[in-house]
Write a protein that holds these residues in place. Structure first.
Motif: not given
Length: 109
Positions: A77-97
């Motif tokens: 969904g919207d606003d569910a993708v975030h990137y942390s440069e410090e950790q080099g990690e992309l976080t993606i949150i999915a609300g359904s599958q």
């Protein structure tokens, strides 16, 4: 079981991450009614993906030795993708599958 992880542009179908072509380290955990993907990726590879962060879908293809491939489509969904440069990690949150086996579907004429 072998697993392929894909992050694709929902509209154009362009793949930003495809572990079948280029391995990346990732995890997936279910937290209540959501699935949280954490992907280790450097900032040089993330810029284009972040331009389309509100239009992404995640897929996991699970290949088994003696049965058809199972595909799982995760809706992001919207606003569910975030990137942390410090950790080099992309976080993606999915609300359904939705999980499906393509071989179990037949074309209707």
């Amino acid at each position: 079981m072998k697993e392929q992880f894909l992050v694709k542009h929902a509209v154009g179908g362009r793949a930003f991450i495809d572990t079948g072509k280029q391995p990346v380290e990732y995890t997936c955990k279910q937290v209540e009614e959501q699935w949280v993907f954490t992907v280790k990726i450097d900032k040089e590879r993330i810029a284009e993906l972040l331009k389309w962060k509100d239009e992404l879908n995640v897929f996991v293809f699970q290949e088994f030795e003696n049965q058809p491939t199972r595909k799982v489509w995760f809706y992001v969904g919207d606003d569910a993708v975030h990137y942390s440069e410090e950790q080099g990690e992309l976080t993606i949150i999915a609300g359904s599958q939705i999980a499906y086996v393509p071989e179990h579907f037949s074309a209707q004429l």
